[in-house]
Scaffold this motif. Structure first.
Motif, mmCIF file in Angstrom:
data_model
loop_
_atom_site.group_PDB
_atom_site.id
_atom_site.type_symbol
_atom_site.label_atom_id
_atom_site.label_comp_id
_atom_site.label_asym_id
_atom_site.label_seq_id
_atom_site.Cartn_x
_atom_site.Cartn_y
_atom_site.Cartn_z
ATOM 1 N N MET A 1 0.839 -1.198 0.000
ATOM 2 C CA MET A 1 0.000 0.000 0.000
ATOM 3 C C MET A 1 0.873 1.247 0.000
ATOM 4 S SD MET A 1 -3.020 -0.581 2.746
ATOM 5 C CE MET A 1 -4.321 -1.760 2.491
ATOM 6 N N ASP A 2 0.436 2.259 -0.748
ATOM 7 C CA ASP A 2 1.130 3.540 -0.660
ATOM 8 C C ASP A 2 0.470 4.371 0.446
ATOM 9 O OD1 ASP A 2 -1.184 4.803 -1.723
ATOM 10 O OD2 ASP A 2 -0.382 4.758 -3.754
ATOM 11 N N ARG A 3 1.027 5.531 0.689
ATOM 12 C CA ARG A 3 0.548 6.377 1.792
ATOM 13 C C ARG A 3 -0.940 6.710 1.649
ATOM 14 N NH1 ARG A 3 2.912 12.249 3.159
ATOM 15 N NH2 ARG A 3 1.018 12.823 2.131
ATOM 16 N N SER A 4 -1.364 7.000 0.440
ATOM 17 C CA SER A 4 -2.761 7.346 0.182
ATOM 18 C C SER A 4 -3.686 6.156 0.467
ATOM 19 C CB SER A 4 -2.919 7.797 -1.271
ATOM 20 O OG SER A 4 -4.271 7.966 -1.591
ATOM 21 N N GLN A 5 -3.271 4.969 0.060
ATOM 22 C CA GLN A 5 -4.070 3.766 0.316
ATOM 23 C C GLN A 5 -4.153 3.463 1.808
ATOM 24 O OE1 GLN A 5 -1.670 1.365 -2.366
ATOM 25 N NE2 GLN A 5 -3.497 0.917 -3.593
ATOM 26 N N VAL A 6 -3.048 3.680 2.518
ATOM 27 C CA VAL A 6 -3.052 3.478 3.971
ATOM 28 C C VAL A 6 -4.031 4.441 4.626
ATOM 29 C CG1 VAL A 6 -1.686 3.668 6.082
ATOM 30 C CG2 VAL A 6 -0.723 2.509 4.086
ATOM 31 N N ALA A 7 -3.978 5.718 4.238
ATOM 32 C CA ALA A 7 -4.886 6.720 4.804
ATOM 33 C C ALA A 7 -6.343 6.363 4.520
ATOM 34 C CB ALA A 7 -4.552 8.106 4.257
ATOM 35 N N THR A 8 -6.632 5.932 3.295
ATOM 36 C CA THR A 8 -7.995 5.549 2.929
ATOM 37 C C THR A 8 -8.460 4.340 3.729
ATOM 38 O OG1 THR A 8 -7.722 6.433 0.701
ATOM 39 C CG2 THR A 8 -9.471 4.812 1.016
ATOM 40 N N THR A 9 -7.583 3.364 3.878
ATOM 41 C CA THR A 9 -7.926 2.163 4.642
ATOM 42 C C THR A 9 -8.240 2.505 6.093
ATOM 43 O OG1 THR A 9 -6.589 0.763 3.204
ATOM 44 C CG2 THR A 9 -7.067 -0.095 5.402
ATOM 45 N N ILE A 10 -7.409 3.351 6.703
ATOM 46 C CA ILE A 10 -7.635 3.722 8.097
ATOM 47 C C ILE A 10 -8.917 4.537 8.234
ATOM 48 C CG2 ILE A 10 -6.723 5.021 10.073
ATOM 49 C CD1 ILE A 10 -3.903 4.239 9.054
ATOM 50 N N THR A 11 -9.202 5.394 7.259
ATOM 51 C CA THR A 11 -10.431 6.183 7.306
ATOM 52 C C THR A 11 -11.657 5.285 7.190
ATOM 53 O OG1 THR A 11 -9.308 8.087 6.315
ATOM 54 C CG2 THR A 11 -11.700 8.083 6.232
ATOM 55 N N LYS A 12 -11.612 4.329 6.271
ATOM 56 C CA LYS A 12 -12.760 3.437 6.065
ATOM 57 C C LYS A 12 -12.904 2.396 7.171
ATOM 58 C CE LYS A 12 -13.099 3.666 1.041
ATOM 59 N NZ LYS A 12 -13.016 2.902 -0.204
#
Length: 102
Positions: A58-69
């Motif tokens: 995962m890149d940083r953006s995917q990590v942020a999206t995953t944590i948000t969801k």
């Protein structure tokens, strides 16, 4: 006293979430969905999880999206919960990209 303590605890977590690329709305949504997150420590809880997610590809953006969801993922044990589940999926033939796909 509680307010001061809460602020001392939450500021580093909020700042760290923003450093991941979350905007204010995402940070607020994440904390509302999983309020215990603000009590977690960066070194012992949050950073190891993000490091592991990045190792999965995962890149940083995917990590942020995953944590948000799915903010409750931050409360899962890497060793007792997530790593065994990911290994099980890999044993079924999935690769890292398939495992991390939302």
């Amino acid at each position: 006293a509680f307010r001061v303590r809460l602020e001392e605890t939450s500021k580093p977590v909020v700042s760290w979430l923003k450093d991941l690329g979350m905007d204010d709305a995402q940070v607020a949504k994440t904390i509302v969905k999983f309020p215990s997150l603000i009590g977690y420590t960066l070194r012992e809880n949050l950073q190891p999880m993000v490091h592991w997610l990045k190792k999965l590809g995962m890149d940083r953006s995917q990590v942020a999206t995953t944590i948000t969801k799915f903010p409750s993922i931050m409360g899962c044990s890497l060793e007792q919960n997530l790593k065994p589940k990911v290994q099980w999926l890999k044993d079924l033939g999935m690769d890292d990209e398939q495992v991390t796909k939302p």
